[in-house]
Design a protein around this motif. Sequence first.
Motif, PDB file in Angstrom:
ATOM      1  N   SER A 471       0.837  -1.207   0.000  1.00 55.16           N
ATOM      2  CA  SER A 471       0.000   0.000   0.000  1.00 55.16           C
ATOM      3  C   SER A 471       0.870   1.254   0.000  1.00 55.16           C
ATOM      4  O   SER A 471       0.583   2.229  -0.689  1.00 55.16           O
ATOM      5  CB  SER A 471      -0.912  -0.015   1.225  1.00 55.16           C
ATOM      6  OG  SER A 471      -1.666   1.178   1.308  1.00 55.16           O
ATOM      7  N   TYR A 472       1.963   1.207   0.748  1.00 59.19           N
ATOM      8  CA  TYR A 472       2.924   2.320   0.777  1.00 59.19           C
ATOM      9  C   TYR A 472       3.519   2.546  -0.620  1.00 59.19           C
ATOM     10  O   TYR A 472       3.610   3.677  -1.096  1.00 59.19           O
ATOM     11  CB  TYR A 472       4.014   2.013   1.782  1.00 59.19           C
ATOM     12  CG  TYR A 472       5.230   2.899   1.693  1.00 59.19           C
ATOM     13  CD1 TYR A 472       5.257   4.161   2.280  1.00 59.19           C
ATOM     14  CD2 TYR A 472       6.371   2.467   1.014  1.00 59.19           C
ATOM     15  CE1 TYR A 472       6.369   4.975   2.192  1.00 59.19           C
ATOM     16  CE2 TYR A 472       7.497   3.266   0.921  1.00 59.19           C
ATOM     17  CZ  TYR A 472       7.487   4.520   1.512  1.00 59.19           C
ATOM     18  OH  TYR A 472       8.594   5.320   1.415  1.00 59.19           O
ATOM     19  N   SER A 475       0.612   3.961  -3.035  1.00 61.33           N
ATOM     20  CA  SER A 475      -0.089   5.223  -2.808  1.00 61.33           C
ATOM     21  C   SER A 475       0.618   6.213  -1.895  1.00 61.33           C
ATOM     22  O   SER A 475       0.227   7.386  -1.865  1.00 61.33           O
ATOM     23  CB  SER A 475      -1.481   4.933  -2.241  1.00 61.33           C
ATOM     24  OG  SER A 475      -1.388   4.156  -1.048  1.00 61.33           O
ATOM     25  N   THR A 622      -8.149  -2.158  -3.699  1.00 60.19           N
ATOM     26  CA  THR A 622      -6.804  -1.581  -3.696  1.00 60.19           C
ATOM     27  C   THR A 622      -6.029  -2.151  -2.515  1.00 60.19           C
ATOM     28  O   THR A 622      -6.614  -2.712  -1.574  1.00 60.19           O
ATOM     29  CB  THR A 622      -6.863  -0.055  -3.566  1.00 60.19           C
ATOM     30  OG1 THR A 622      -7.437   0.274  -2.298  1.00 60.19           O
ATOM     31  CG2 THR A 622      -7.698   0.553  -4.692  1.00 60.19           C
ATOM     32  N   LYS A 624      -4.628  -0.497  -0.255  1.00 57.80           N
ATOM     33  CA  LYS A 624      -5.003   0.253   0.943  1.00 57.80           C
ATOM     34  C   LYS A 624      -6.246  -0.362   1.572  1.00 57.80           C
ATOM     35  O   LYS A 624      -6.337  -0.518   2.806  1.00 57.80           O
ATOM     36  CB  LYS A 624      -5.251   1.715   0.566  1.00 57.80           C
ATOM     37  CG  LYS A 624      -5.410   2.644   1.763  1.00 57.80           C
ATOM     38  CD  LYS A 624      -5.468   4.094   1.300  1.00 57.80           C
ATOM     39  CE  LYS A 624      -5.541   5.027   2.507  1.00 57.80           C
ATOM     40  NZ  LYS A 624      -5.588   6.453   2.087  1.00 57.80           N
ATOM     41  N   GLU A 625      -7.221  -0.760   0.734  1.00 60.81           N
ATOM     42  CA  GLU A 625      -8.441  -1.401   1.235  1.00 60.81           C
ATOM     43  C   GLU A 625      -8.137  -2.775   1.823  1.00 60.81           C
ATOM     44  O   GLU A 625      -8.689  -3.164   2.851  1.00 60.81           O
ATOM     45  CB  GLU A 625      -9.464  -1.527   0.102  1.00 60.81           C
ATOM     46  CG  GLU A 625      -9.994  -0.187  -0.385  1.00 60.81           C
ATOM     47  CD  GLU A 625     -10.806  -0.302  -1.660  1.00 60.81           C
ATOM     48  OE1 GLU A 625     -11.579   0.613  -1.952  1.00 60.81           O
ATOM     49  OE2 GLU A 625     -10.664  -1.326  -2.364  1.00 60.81           O
ATOM     50  N   THR A 627      -5.313  -3.707   3.194  1.00 62.66           N
ATOM     51  CA  THR A 627      -4.648  -3.488   4.482  1.00 62.66           C
ATOM     52  C   THR A 627      -5.666  -3.191   5.585  1.00 62.66           C
ATOM     53  O   THR A 627      -5.582  -3.729   6.694  1.00 62.66           O
ATOM     54  CB  THR A 627      -3.651  -2.325   4.362  1.00 62.66           C
ATOM     55  OG1 THR A 627      -2.714  -2.614   3.337  1.00 62.66           O
ATOM     56  CG2 THR A 627      -2.910  -2.115   5.670  1.00 62.66           C
ATOM     57  N   THR A 628      -6.649  -2.357   5.269  1.00 60.31           N
ATOM     58  CA  THR A 628      -7.677  -2.005   6.259  1.00 60.31           C
ATOM     59  C   THR A 628      -8.462  -3.244   6.690  1.00 60.31           C
ATOM     60  O   THR A 628      -8.714  -3.456   7.893  1.00 60.31           O
ATOM     61  CB  THR A 628      -8.626  -0.952   5.676  1.00 60.31           C
ATOM     62  OG1 THR A 628      -7.875   0.211   5.312  1.00 60.31           O
ATOM     63  CG2 THR A 628      -9.698  -0.561   6.687  1.00 60.31           C
TER      64      THR A 628
END
Length: 691
Positions: A471-472, A475, A622, A624-625, A627-628
């Motif tokens: 994710s890093y 984004s 994504t 990021k999603e 990871t959440t």
Amino acid sequence: MAKPGCEQDHCGDILIPYPFGMGKSCYKDEWFSISCSHSFDPPKPILSKLNLEVLSIEMDRFQKSVMVNSPIYSNCENGEVEVTSSPWQSRDLWGSPFLYSLHNDLVGVGCHNVLLRDRNEEIMAGCASTCDKSITTKGCLYGINCCLTRLQEDLDFYSLSTTASSSERGDPDCTYAFLAYNYNNVSNVTTIVRDAKYAPLLISWLIPEQVDPQNCVDDTVYTSRGNYPNYRCACNWAEEGNPYLAHGCQVVRECANCRWGCDGRYNSSTYKYDFYCSTKNKSKALILGCSISGGLLLLLIFSFGLYKVVRKQLDIRVKKRFFKRNGGLLLQQQISSDKIAFEKTKIFTSDELEKATDNFNKNRILGQGGQGTVYKGMLNDGRIVAVKKSKIVDENQLEHFINEIVILSQINHRNVVGILGCCLETEVPLLVYEFISNGTLFQLIHDQNSEFPLSWEMRLRIALEVSGALSYLHSACSIPIYHRDIKSTNILLDDKYKAKVSDFGTSRSISIDQTHLTTIVQGTFGYLDPEYFQSSQFTEKSDVYSFGVVLVELLTGQKPISSTRSPEEKSLATHFILSLQESRLFDILDARVVKEGRKEDIMTFAKLAGRCLNLNGRKRPTMKEVTTEIDNIRVSALHLNVDQNFQENACVVTEITEFLDMDDTSTSRGSCLDDTKESSFDVQPLLFNTL
């Protein structure tokens, strides 16, 4: 001396020794053929194949060369400037045993800049002059009306071109450019050149094969354009003759019958030794012999020292060539604009890394892959590192290697392996990383042992760490980065089993407004995004697909490709999706996952993996999603563990209290029930431990 049987060994006043010669079979090969032109007085020798007038032929112990008359190139015709003249080009010596010697000077006459290029149009030398036509006596070293510079290496080709200096533009004048020998001390060069058509040029000649083992040694000529085999031959002490002829060296006549040895004295007028027999007695001859031996020993020591110096210089040149071939210039270009990357990327020497890895000892190998071998090493400051020795020797593939350095130097994340620097002066390039001690995630999943089992909590934590790193990259970096080869073998584990994403050889940086990369398909089967395979367009969702396969590995403990499964389910991704659709997911899960994980968490994790493996990239989440969602699953699992621990501890407190209220010290058995199991324990020993 000429070849035996060849009577003519002079043309005019010039001696023609073998391997040169006049007449059939009197020369080594056609390149050394000399024709004697009697149209001049005295006659002039001509190097036949190159059509150059020979001024002298040198055959001393160190210098093997021919001095020839070489044309002086000019842009003038009958005193008038030819404005449209093309670059002046020399003779091409490729394929011949000759090289333009590095002892020549590049000379330019007139108010202009002169450049010398090789066959690849690379500039090898150049000089510039300023105009002051009132000065005619200065040499070219002063740079007035002419200029001069020394060549740095032997050449087999050169071309010359000139451009007018600022003071001459608009008022062109005749300009001259040429190579010449020993022009640095010549005065009145401008006047001399205007009246001359030729200048003396030194050409080195080579013998590529051994003639006489006793008199010839290998003296290969090293240049940046290639290595030229050459044997340097010389007769020994008190011998005369031609070392390039078989048995061409013979003991000098004065020493042929000497009983106590031969002596000699250098004659400065004839530039030769005058030999004579020693008249000393045997004891003096012994002393002389010892003296000679001592001198030879000193000569040997001196020669060895000279060899070490020459060898060191050759090593430096070789390392510079490797640095250039291994992409050093490309790396400098890539990181020069990034100050942080420039400071983080240390250039190690080959000596440092050879010492660190014990000369790349086989016992230091940590692993081997398609792009190279990784060795464990220790730097001078005590740091343990991993040194990746690339298998790449093809210059066209060096972009992957340089790309990995540039990508890693821009990343600062605790779950991405750190790069310490590189070494480019070896035959194959080397990368230096921080040392990650506990192997790969692939080994942890598929080579589990009872001493350190892979728990459900560990699987969640590792998945969260890897997804956070990706994710890093996608984004949070200033320039988004696609990894392009996510797999469990590229996820390393440190001493605390924290995940580190590695191997950025095929990764790419993209601009923020880009949505995909169109590239040749690269990756690992079993992890490769089918959409990318069909379209050759790599997106951030392609990394998501590969990570989805890693999630399934963590869930099932199975390998990405397996021949034991049915052909249609040979791929783990396909096998998992079908199991999920047919409601038989728990049949393929790892036993420890089923035992330790809560069913709701496992199903949520599995559905997330299924979304990552969606054949339509747009429907994948994504990173990021991802990871959440993993973080939410892990928090839920941690809360469950805390609740269970709290209930068990409450039961312990209750049982201890009851034990303290008892009248005797008999053993009490207590039991605590949660929603899954009964926990029974011996209260008395627990009380003693607690006290």
